[in-house]
Structure formats: C-alpha cells, structure tokens
Motif scaffolding. Structure first.
Motif, PDB file in Angstrom:
ATOM      1  N   CYS A  29       0.859  -1.191   0.000  1.00  0.00           N
ATOM      2  CA  CYS A  29       0.000   0.000   0.000  1.00  0.00           C
ATOM      3  C   CYS A  29       0.887   1.229   0.000  1.00  0.00           C
ATOM      4  N   ASN A  67       0.998   1.036  -5.076  1.00  0.00           N
ATOM      5  CA  ASN A  67       0.000   1.929  -5.678  1.00  0.00           C
ATOM      6  C   ASN A  67       0.221   3.373  -5.254  1.00  0.00           C
ATOM      7  N   CYS A 214      -7.163  -0.491  -4.250  1.00  0.00           N
ATOM      8  CA  CYS A 214      -6.045  -1.415  -4.042  1.00  0.00           C
ATOM      9  C   CYS A 214      -6.396  -2.822  -4.541  1.00  0.00           C
ATOM     10  N   HIS A 239      -9.077  -1.055   5.989  1.00  0.00           N
ATOM     11  CA  HIS A 239      -8.653  -1.104   4.586  1.00  0.00           C
ATOM     12  C   HIS A 239      -8.402  -2.532   4.082  1.00  0.00           C
ATOM     13  N   HIS A 240      -7.528  -3.258   4.754  1.00  0.00           N
ATOM     14  CA  HIS A 240      -7.176  -4.586   4.236  1.00  0.00           C
ATOM     15  C   HIS A 240      -8.289  -5.611   4.456  1.00  0.00           C
ATOM     16  N   GLU A 243     -10.446  -4.997   1.580  1.00  0.00           N
ATOM     17  CA  GLU A 243      -9.824  -5.491   0.344  1.00  0.00           C
ATOM     18  C   GLU A 243     -10.040  -7.002   0.203  1.00  0.00           C
TER      19      GLU A 243
HETATM   20 ZN    ZN Z   1      -4.050   0.009  -0.025  1.00  0.00          ZN
END
Ligand code: ZN
Ligand code: AMP
Length: 472
Positions: A29, A67, A214, A239-240, A243
């Motif tokens: 990330c 990214n 992502c 976030h993860h 994802e």
């Molecule tokens: Zn990310």
C-alpha cells in the motif's frame, strides 16, 4: 531456517513459500498524494523495501507493485481547499514522493499504478460484486459491499462481525443510506463535495471508494492470487479487511496469501502530529542537515513489528554506527599484499550464517546488524594481528555487497559524500548564513548552523568572520 514471515492473517510466524517457485509477487500500500510523505510513511516503505531486498538476496525474482492513491477523500479535500484541480495537487506530491524514494535509497518497485488511471478495472470489479450478489446500490447511486454476505469478514483484524459498530475511522454521515452500518462504499456517487472530480461510468457518475482501488490494482498486476500484501498496522482495519472481502467475493481467487504489517513510528514517544511540533517529513529532516542514510538506519534497525520511537538521539547513534561501518570499509585499502587467510573466510562465513538466520527470522534487522558488527570487530582483530591481506578483500566484498543489498545502508549515499568532503560547499553555506544574518533572518541562520552541525562541522564566529572545523 528458511525465510519465515509473521502473517497477520494466521497471527503467527510461518514458513514463506511463493505460489510460483522462485518468483514472489508482492503488493505494498503506497502513498495518498495529498501531502509530503512523513517519516512514519517511510517506515512502512522501508519495511517493504527491506522485505523485497531480502527476498532478492534469497534468490527470488520479485515483482513489486506499489500503488499511488491519487483520488480519495483527502486528495479531493485538499484540491478544493486550494481551489486547484485534483492533478495539480497530486502531481506535486507524486513528484516529491519519487524524489524522496531516491533520497532514502528505496529500490524502485516494478510499477507504481495510480488510481485515476485504473477506474475501468475498479468499475469491472464492482460490477462483478453486484452480479454475484455481494453489493447493492442505494437511492443516491452509491454502491456498498454487504459485509454480512462474507462469513470470513473480520478474520484478518480479529474483529467479530457482531461487535463492529459505527465510528471506527468513518464519520456517521457516510452511513446515511446504507442497509447496515458495517457496509462500506465501493463506489461513491457524485455529490457537490466532490467538485469536478468524477467519472461517468456504467455504474453512474461518481468515484471509487478507497479500498476498491487497491483490490483492482493489485489483481490487475499480480493476479487473483498473489504472495504478499503489506502496509502499516493502521491499514489492517478497515482497509485490508475490506480489500479481502471485495477481492475474494468478486473473483474466484484467494487474493493475498500472506499479510505483513509494520508497527507505528512515534516521535519522541508520541504520535506524530503537526500540533505537537513533532511531525517530520523526510525533507524536513534532510533540510535540517540530517543524513538520509542515518534516517534510513533508524527506520530499519528496530524490528518492524515493534513500535519505533524516533528521536534525534537515535539519529546521532545511527551516525556513530555508520562511522564504524565506513571506517571498516576504508581499512581494507590498507591491507598489505599477501595470501588468502582461512580465518578471514571463517569469520565471514560465520557472520553471514548469523546475518542470514536473523533476516530469515521475520526480518530481524537488529540481530542482523549485531552479526555485522561482530564480523567487523573480528576482522579488525585479525587485521591487527596481520592476519588479513589484499587477497582477502574480494571475498569480504562479496559478503559486503550481499549485506548491503539486504539493508541498503553499508555504502555512503552519493549526494552526501559529495557535499561532505567539499570545502567549497561549506564556504557556500557559511556565506548563505552570513547573508541570512545580515537580513536578520535568524531562523534561516540557525537552520544552516544546524545543517552543518549535523555533518560534524562546527562554526566559530569572531570579529574577523566565521571559521569552521570538523568535530567528533
Ligand atoms: Zn491500499
Ligand atoms: P497513507 O499515505 O496515509 O495512505 O499511508 C501510507 C502508508 O504509511 C500506509 O501503509 C500506512 O499504514 C503507513 N503509515 C502511516 N503512518 C504511519 C506511522 N506513523 N508509522 C508507520 N507507518 C505509517
């Protein structure tokens, strides 16, 4: 021991095996380009860089993708505040990010995809999630992921679905029209707050949510299943976690096979914040005269899973350690002509075994550095006993280059050596300070004095002008 990595998902150290023999595919990330990256960010990037370097030292080919988040709430807010276009803002920070990577000797990733040039891939993933029944559209045209549809939600962060409540990092108003407070945005329909930032897509007029960026970019470059995904611990939730949910539900793949997160960096024992005055970007420190190489040393020397307390004293200590490294490298030049010594080979081999074992043990850089300094001490002792010669140098260099590839700090950073030994540069700095003082710009004058002090140059002012000398 083969390479073992702490996997946040399994919550233990595990033997690392890539999906494809000899080839590791890794996603890091990267920065949100609404400001200069701070040293906490660089801790995360140096962790990713060290991981990549060690995998390469271990013989793997590494495809590394990082990214660049160039559209999200923060970048849009900044553009609106400054009454500029989104790319006018992000370009400045993208450029500075790449300059900073260079400054601190982070090896370039294979590719740095940007969110704004991957909207089609994001739209496709959201469409797949809608078709498969994991997402829904609300009245205002936004699209959400239905968290209750994914039984494994919470496995990475260790959170229980039923315990998740409003509030964690997201403001209440984002929940307006959702079916469930836990659901998160995949696509945000355009609102006035977004100004002229939007894309006309089959999903409607709007922009992607941060998490989908992502997922889409990692899978585009690395496939539905790849090896390692990294970030800081603040990325674990949401976030993860998000994802994982959207990537596994939107494809038939398992997404990342290992998850690695680095702990927080604190400054002088406190969370970095602009109001506390302990907030540093990399350039804040280098402009004060601190060496990028010493900053890198401090950022990598504490184990990545421990909190790192960054202090000015730790930079001084790093300078001393680097001086020992440099003195040792200089000392080879004075080795006398002679034969190859078995004892030198023995010390190098033992040092490398210890270095390798430490790095294989979940990148234990501090132990690897201890092995390095023991090796230096032992080789110096052999040199004192006249048991080293020029014939040994090529073997020393072979190991040295391997250790340097792993850590990136064993060789001087070029730009700095150039200024360090160049007297005319010191004179130029002294004159700049004199000009600053003449204009009563005391802050700048002090800054230049500090800049020189950080390079062990002490100034002495007298009626005849300013003189300098090296100290320490
Ligand atoms: Zn990310
Ligand atoms: P951001 O630009 O905020 O998206 O953050 C970029 C990366 O830096 C992410 O992987 C974060 O987890 C990481 N990060 C942010 N702050 C810190 C910190 N204080 N210490 C370590 N890593 C951090």
């Amino acid at each position: 021991m083969s390479f073992h990595l702490f996997d946040t998902y399994q919550k233990k150290k595990v033997a690392f095996e890539p999906l494809t023999k000899g080839h590791v595919r890794m996603y890091n990330c990267g920065p949100t380009v609404y400001d200069y990256a701070h040293i906490g960010n660089f801790r995360a990037y140096i962790f990713a860089d060290t991981l990549r370097r060690w995998l390469e030292c271990s013989g793997y080919k590494v495809t590394q993708i990082m990214n660049i988040t160039d559209v999200d709430d923060k970048t849009i807010k900044r553009a609106l505040e400054e009454k500029k276009g989104l790319t006018d803002i992000t370009k400045v920070y993208v450029d500075s990010f790449f300059e900073d990577l260079n400054t601190i000797h982070i090896l370039p990733a294979s590719h740095y995809p940007r969110a704004t040039t991957h909207i089609d891939e994001m739209v496709e993933l959201v469409q797949d999630l809608l078709e498969r029944g994991f997402a829904y559209k609300t009245e205002d045209g936004s699209i959400y992921f239905r968290v209750s549809s994914f039984a494994e939600y919470g496995k990475l962060s260790g959170k229980k679905l039923e315990d998740l409540r409003i509030g964690e990092r997201v403001s209440n108003d984002e929940y307006d029209s959702k079916d469930d407070v836990r659901d998160f945005a995949l696509w945000k329909s355009w609102s006035e707050r977004d100004g002229n930032v939007f894309w006309e897509t089959p999903l409607g007029k709007g922009r992607p949510g941060w998490h989908i960026e992502c997922s889409a970019m990692s899978m585009k470059y690395l496939g539905d299943v790849f090896d390692i995904h990294t970030g800081g611990v603040d990325n674990i939730f949401p976030h993860h976690e998000n994802e994982i949910a959207q990537s596994r539900c939107g494809t038939d793949g398992d997404f990342s096979r290992y998850w690695a997160h680095c702990e927080y960096l604190l400054v002088e024992g406190k969370k970095m914040s602009k109001s506390l005055g302990n907030f540093y970007t990399l350039r804040d420190l280098t402009e004060k005269g601190y060496k990028a190489r010493a900053i890198r040393y401090v950022l990598c020397a504490t184990h990545y899973r421990s909190q790192l307390n960054f202090t000015m004293e730790s930079l001084e200590a790093a300078n001393n350690s680097l001086a020992r490294i440099d003195d040792f490298r200089e000392s080879w030049k004075n080795y006398p002509e002679g034969i190859i010594h078995a004892e030198v080979s023995g010390v190098l081999q033992r040092g490398d075994d210890q270095f390798t074992e430490a790095m294989n043990d979940d990148l234990n850089v501090s132990r690897a550095l201890a092995a390095l300094f023991t090796t230096i001490r032992e080789l110096n002792a052999l040199a004192n006993d006249s048991k080293t010669s020029k014939a040994d140098v090529s073997e020393i260099e072979r190991y040295w280059n391997r250790w340097n590839h792993a850590l990136g700090i064993l060789e001087p950073f070029e730009a700095e050596t150039a200024t360090e030994i160049d007297d005319s540069w010191i004179q130029e700095r002294i004159e700049a300070r004199r000009d600053a003082r003449a204009h009563k710009n005391w802050a700048e004058a002090d800054r230049i004095r500090d800049e020189l002090a950080a390079k062990n140059i002490e100034l002495k002012d007298s009626a005849d002008g300013t003189t300098w000398k090296f100290i320490g």
